[in-house]
Design an enzyme around this catalytic site. Structure first.
Site, PDB file in Angstrom:
ATOM      1  N   ASP A 172       0.769  -1.427  -0.067  1.00 41.75           N
ATOM      2  CA  ASP A 172       0.060  -0.064  -0.057  1.00 41.75           C
ATOM      3  C   ASP A 172       0.878   1.299  -0.047  1.00 41.75           C
ATOM      4  O   ASP A 172       0.473   2.159  -0.834  1.00 41.75           O
ATOM      5  CB  ASP A 172      -0.974  -0.111   1.125  1.00 41.75           C
ATOM      6  CG  ASP A 172      -2.014  -1.253   1.378  1.00 41.75           C
ATOM      7  OD1 ASP A 172      -2.073  -2.079   0.338  1.00 41.75           O
ATOM      8  OD2 ASP A 172      -2.777  -1.276   2.018  1.00 41.75           O
ATOM      9  N   GLU A 414       2.460  -9.627  11.641  1.00 44.52           N
ATOM     10  CA  GLU A 414       2.061  -9.243  10.202  1.00 44.52           C
ATOM     11  C   GLU A 414       3.428  -8.895   9.515  1.00 44.52           C
ATOM     12  O   GLU A 414       3.523  -9.112   8.474  1.00 44.52           O
ATOM     13  CB  GLU A 414       1.262  -8.159  10.269  1.00 44.52           C
ATOM     14  CG  GLU A 414       0.672  -7.373   8.987  1.00 44.52           C
ATOM     15  CD  GLU A 414      -0.258  -6.237   9.291  1.00 44.52           C
ATOM     16  OE1 GLU A 414      -0.471  -5.658  10.226  1.00 44.52           O
ATOM     17  OE2 GLU A 414      -0.942  -5.835   8.076  1.00 44.52           O
TER      18      GLU A 414
HETATM   19  C1  GLC Z   1      -2.938  -4.336   3.691  1.00 46.09           C
HETATM   20  C2  GLC Z   1      -2.049  -4.699   3.018  1.00 46.09           C
HETATM   21  C3  GLC Z   1      -2.515  -5.813   1.833  1.00 46.09           C
HETATM   22  C4  GLC Z   1      -3.085  -6.769   2.452  1.00 46.09           C
HETATM   23  C5  GLC Z   1      -4.311  -6.269   3.430  1.00 46.09           C
HETATM   24  C6  GLC Z   1      -4.997  -7.333   4.188  1.00 46.09           C
HETATM   25  O1  GLC Z   1      -3.895  -3.478   3.012  1.00 46.09           O
HETATM   26  O2  GLC Z   1      -1.372  -3.899   2.505  1.00 46.09           O
HETATM   27  O3  GLC Z   1      -1.260  -6.262   1.146  1.00 46.09           O
HETATM   28  O4  GLC Z   1      -3.881  -7.679   1.389  1.00 46.09           O
HETATM   29  O5  GLC Z   1      -3.539  -5.437   4.547  1.00 46.09           O
HETATM   30  O6  GLC Z   1      -3.937  -8.256   4.998  1.00 46.09           O
END
Ligand code: GLC
Length: 445
Positions: A172, A414
């Site tokens: 992101d 994470e």
């Molecule tokens: C965030 C991450 C993305 C992921 C999501 C759910 O938005 O950047 O890559 O898929 O979280 O884990």
């Protein structure tokens, strides 16, 4: 003996997390902060599940297809069907687009196309008859998805697909995307919010910063810009022609395109196994893509970058993306060697717990900043796979072992500091758990 025990414990611990996050037909990324189904998360989860519960792995992927739009798009989120998530559904309003499914709500954009990889990883665990029927099952949806990617996202037939929002990249707020965010004009009301210092109020509406310290995430002003881009796309009813008509915030993303090239190769294998020919037009697109990756190479910096779709200028902000062409499998051995040198360079990616999401000497590097420094298991998994394709097994083993150490010491968080291993972000994070199981199994073989 001790080592075997600790490996078993690690596997059990990760399985427990996946069981906890399982919703009956799919897995949420983590409780509280990520309550829906995400596209590439589910693919990584399925890769892990395939090691011990092949049926659930298949269910996980099939459940993704519930969200597929009639034009072939796979949305990056399928919303959980619960009243408490009405706000999320209203933010996205996927129903504005006639292609969206009638019986559930989704986001209006996609995420890296890891689906073909997950389908193949499951296929490898099946006998030939089951593999064929599994591939037959998934093939139409995969073809429709890849066709959609080229039809809608490569309007000039350049061989590179474009993304319309940073969230589509999966990374992101990595530096290339933040750079683009800062380069483009933003709505007046965001400037007003900044000047009047009202941005602190934004925290009241953000889910991520309720669960994770705000300092580790996007700042409030950038978060508002991301939201305003979403608003604009929604106003255009998620219609690509309308969106591209006057869009400036469009990027040919390096990670996404590298993954797509590999996925195309998987798709070819899937087709061959079930005796199909890929449609001619798609075959042409695939050929074009393999060559087009070269357009993202910068001979001065000796690395790959994403590119702005409109200006065709490379976005020269170094990030982990530069290593992803290894995973595509179509770059030369010589280029691959050059990238591997970065893994051995203490200033770039050679930290105790590789691979940092941003080079250690970058002005963007932030030890626990979201996609701006920490190590993530999913990018590690892709890089490890790429390294093995080019025969760099020593480097692949090192990243695998250190990734497993991180999870063994801290649990499946994470992300982790690439320098100290400090865990951060959501705890009990599904793809970390799933890919730990897979890396462990692959390291043994
Ligand atoms: C965030 C991450 C993305 C992921 C999501 C759910 O938005 O950047 O890559 O898929 O979280 O884990």
């Amino acid at each position: 003996m001790e080592e075997v025990n600790s490996q078993l414990k690690l596997k059990d611990r990760c399985q427990e997390v996946l069981d906890k996050n399982w919703q009956g037909s799919y897995t949420i990324p983590a409780e509280g902060i990520y309550p829906h189904q995400w596209l590439w998360d589910s693919c990584f989860v399925a890769i892990g599940l395939a090691n011990y519960n092949i049926e659930n792995a298949r269910v996980e992927l099939r459940s993704l297809l519930r969200g597929q739009w009639s034009n072939g798009m796979l949305p990056h989120m399928i919303f959980a069907n619960h009243d408490r998530h009405n706000r999320d559904r209203k933010i996205w309003q996927s129903w504005r687009n006639p292609h969206s499914p009638d019986d559930l709500n989704t986001s209006g954009m996609t995420q890296p196309p890891v689906l073909a990889e997950a389908v193949i990883q499951i296929g490898r665990k099946l006998n030939i008859c089951d593999r064929r029927s599994w591939y037959q099952d998934m093939y139409p949806a995969l073809i429709a998805y890849h066709q959609w990617l080229y039809a809608e996202r490569d309007p000039h037939q350049e061989g590179l697909v474009l993304l319309i929002h940073p969230w589509e990249s999966g990374l992101d707020n990595s530096p290339p995307w933040i750079n683009q965010t800062h380069m483009h004009g933003r709505p007046w009301w965001i400037t007003l919010v900044e000047k009047t210092r009202l941005d602190q109020l934004v925290l009241l509406f953000r889910r991520d910063t309720h669960h994770v310290p705000p300092g580790q995430r996007l700042n409030n002003i950038d978060a508002l810009v991301y939201y305003s881009v979403l608003q604009r796309l929604r106003r255009k009813n998620w219609d690509i022609d309308a969106i591209l008509n006057r869009s400036h915030f469009v990027v040919e993303d390096l990670v996404f395109n590298s993954i797509l090239i590999r996925a195309n190769n998987h798709l070819k294998k899937i087709a061959k196994t079930i005796g199909h020919q890929l449609p001619d037009e798609l075959r042409e697109c695939i050929k074009r893509s393999e060559i087009a990756l070269d357009k993202l190479w910068d001979g001065y910096y000796n690395q790959y970058f994403s590119r702005n779709f409109v200006t065709h200028k490379l976005i020269k902000e170094p990030s982990i993306a530069t290593l992803l062409p290894l995973y595509s499998g179509v770059i030369s051995k010589e280029r691959a060697e050059g990238l591997v040198k970065m893994l051995h360079d203490k200033k770039v990616f050679d930290s105790k717990y590789p691979v940092a999401s941003v080079p250690l000497d970058s002005k963007w590097y932030k030890e626990l900043g979201y996609w701006q420094g920490p190590t993530w298991l999913n990018t590690n998994w892709l890089i490890i796979d790429g390294l093995r394709q080019y025969g760099f097994h020593r480097e692949a083993d090192n990243i695998s072992k250190q990734s497993l150490n991180l999870v063994e010491q801290n649990g499946p968080y994470e992300y982790f500091s690439a320098k100290t291993g400090k865990p951060a972000g959501a705890k009990n994070f599904s793809w970390t758990a799933a890919l730990t199981i897979d890396l462990q199994a692959k390291l043994k073989n």
